[in-house]
Design an enzyme around this catalytic site. Structure first.
Site, PDB file in Angstrom:
ATOM      1  CE1 TYR A 145      -2.988  -3.005   0.139  1.00  0.00           C
ATOM      2  CE2 TYR A 145      -4.350  -1.665   1.560  1.00  0.00           C
ATOM      3  CZ  TYR A 145      -4.177  -2.783   0.782  1.00  0.00           C
ATOM      4  OH  TYR A 145      -5.197  -3.685   0.639  1.00  0.00           O
ATOM      5  CG  ASP A 227      -3.083 -19.993  -0.511  1.00  0.00           C
ATOM      6  OD1 ASP A 227      -2.421 -20.027   0.553  1.00  0.00           O
ATOM      7  OD2 ASP A 227      -2.728 -20.591  -1.542  1.00  0.00           O
TER       8      ASP A 227
HETATM    9  C1  IPM Z   1      -9.601  -0.317   5.468  1.00  0.00           C
HETATM   10  C2  IPM Z   1      -9.965   0.307   4.155  1.00  0.00           C
HETATM   11  C3  IPM Z   1      -8.778   1.115   3.665  1.00  0.00           C
HETATM   12  C4  IPM Z   1      -7.607   0.175   3.477  1.00  0.00           C
HETATM   13  C5  IPM Z   1      -9.018   1.897   2.381  1.00  0.00           C
HETATM   14  C6  IPM Z   1     -10.239   2.774   2.476  1.00  0.00           C
HETATM   15  C7  IPM Z   1      -7.797   2.703   1.985  1.00  0.00           C
HETATM   16  O1  IPM Z   1     -10.355  -0.631   3.229  1.00  0.00           O
HETATM   17  O2  IPM Z   1      -9.318   0.411   6.426  1.00  0.00           O
HETATM   18  O3  IPM Z   1      -9.583  -1.551   5.560  1.00  0.00           O
HETATM   19  O4  IPM Z   1      -7.476  -0.440   2.414  1.00  0.00           O
HETATM   20  O5  IPM Z   1      -6.823   0.045   4.399  1.00  0.00           O
END
Ligand code: IPM
Ligand code: MN
Length: 366
Positions: A145, A227
């Site tokens: 991310y 998985d």
């Molecule tokens: C979560 C949400 C967020 C993430 C998004 C909105 C960026 O899905 O807090 O789980 O992916 O972490």
């Protein structure tokens, strides 16, 4: 104790459920002699339309100065979201920057379903058995991310890539957090999730986690491929009762799946904790379709308030009181309309505000 709290109530049902969370927090302040000061700040899609940014400078300042942050869900209906440029959508423009700003590396998402709520899950009663009680701990500021993202052109072709990067320090601190939780947990068990048969980051992750594990010989440890874990979570979720440790992306996916196992993400509070500051938020979305009707379920928000007391203020007793009240109200069959099923007695269907009142009433009596 005197604490200043930034309140980012967010979009959709955010303000309504945040209102109930604060109601509960105020009751705790009265009963236990604390002072909580609140400062409201814009955050999310509405904030973008109002100020041009989903995480405005003024909000950053309020958050910087606060001891902790309560965050509601963010996002509006799809058509509205499409009006916002990608960079300014709440995910990219607000949530990830909030996590990065306060380095909130530890995301706690409890998957809790005692036998009294078993009817709530889409799984059979026999599968729920004596209940599910998994504390999912997701690494929140690393991995794919936060890695480099590229979109480009290579000879006669276009491509996109997302780097997944984890360093020793980032894995070590979340592993220590998870093992510490496991020692406090009644199951004294930690399940580490990975994909080491394919990913270098997972092989490295396991190496660091297993180094930390040596300091916790009393915690029962198992490591499971992601998985297989996804499959097992549906077949026999209770085998993972205890703590489950996940990287950012695997945690994102499996915590939502766990919400499905519970029957609703509306039963999933969460806390995002950093070294100096943290914030709490319900794990569900902003449900703009039911906003403003006083029918949204404040369970996840009230559970997040329990987390705030416990994890941000180290007020264990107060946090436990909120959990107990919440579980008692829900365990006694009270549901908001949105969560009520055929089996819910109509006298037990409450509005959002009435649900908050019931939790407060329980706190007053106990
Ligand atoms: C979560 C949400 C967020 C993430 C998004 C909105 C960026 O899905 O807090 O789980 O992916 O972490
Ligand atoms: Mn998610």
């Amino acid at each position: 104790m005197v604490k200043n709290i930034a309140v980012l109530s967010g979009d959709g049902i955010g303000p309504e459920i945040t209102h109930e969370g604060i109601k509960v927090l105020n009751q705790i302040a009265n009963q236990y002699g604390h002072t909580f000061n609140y400062e409201l700040a814009d955050f999310g899609a509405e904030a973008y339309f109002k100020t041009g940014s989903p995480f405005p400078e003024a909000t950053k300042k309020i958050c910087d100065q606060a001891d902790t942050i309560i965050k509601g869900p963010v996002g509006l209906a799809v058509e509205k979201m499409l009006e916002i440029p990608l960079e300014q959508r709440p995910e990219k423009g607000a949530i990830l920057p909030l996590r990065a700003r306060y380095d909130t590396f530890a995301n706690y998402r409890p998957v809790y379903l005692p036998p009294e709520y078993a009817d709530f899950s889409p799984l059979k009663k026999e599968v729920i058995g004596n209940g599910i009680n998994i504390l999912m701990i997701r690494e929140l500021v690393g991995g794919i991310y936060f890695g480099n993202k590229t979109e480009g052109v290579e000879t006669n072709n276009t491509y996109a890539s997302d780097d997944c990067h984890y360093d020793y320090a980032k894995i070590k601190r979340i592993a220590v957090t998870a093992f510490e939780e496991a020692t406090k947990n009644p199951f004294n068990r930690l399940t580490n999730i990975h994909k080491s048969n394919v990913l270098a980051t997972s092989r490295f992750w396991n190496q660091v986690v297993e180094e930390v594990q040596e300091n916790y010989p009393d915690v029962e440890y198992q490591s499971v491929l992601v998985d297989n874990a996804a499959y097992q979570l549906v077949i026999n979720p209770a085998q993972y009762n205890g703590v489950m440790l996940l990287n950012n992306m695997m945690g994102d996916i499996l915590t939502d799946q766990a919400g499905g196992v519970l029957g609703s993400l509306g039963l999933m509070p969460s806390a995002c904790i950093g070294t100096e500051k943290g914030y709490v938020e319900p794990a569900h979305g902003s449900a703009p379709d039911i906003a403003g009707q006083n029918i949204a379920n404040p369970y996840s928000m009230i559970g997040s308030i329990a987390f705030l007391l416990e994890k941000c203020f180290n007020l264990e007793k107060e946090g436990q009181a909120v959990w107990n009240a919440l579980k008692a109200v829900f365990g006694n069959g009270y549901r908001t309309k949105e969560l009520a099923g055929n089996h819910t007695d109509s006298s037990h269907i409450l509005s959002t505000t009435a649900f908050g009142d019931k939790v407060v009433e329980y706190l007053q009596k106990h």
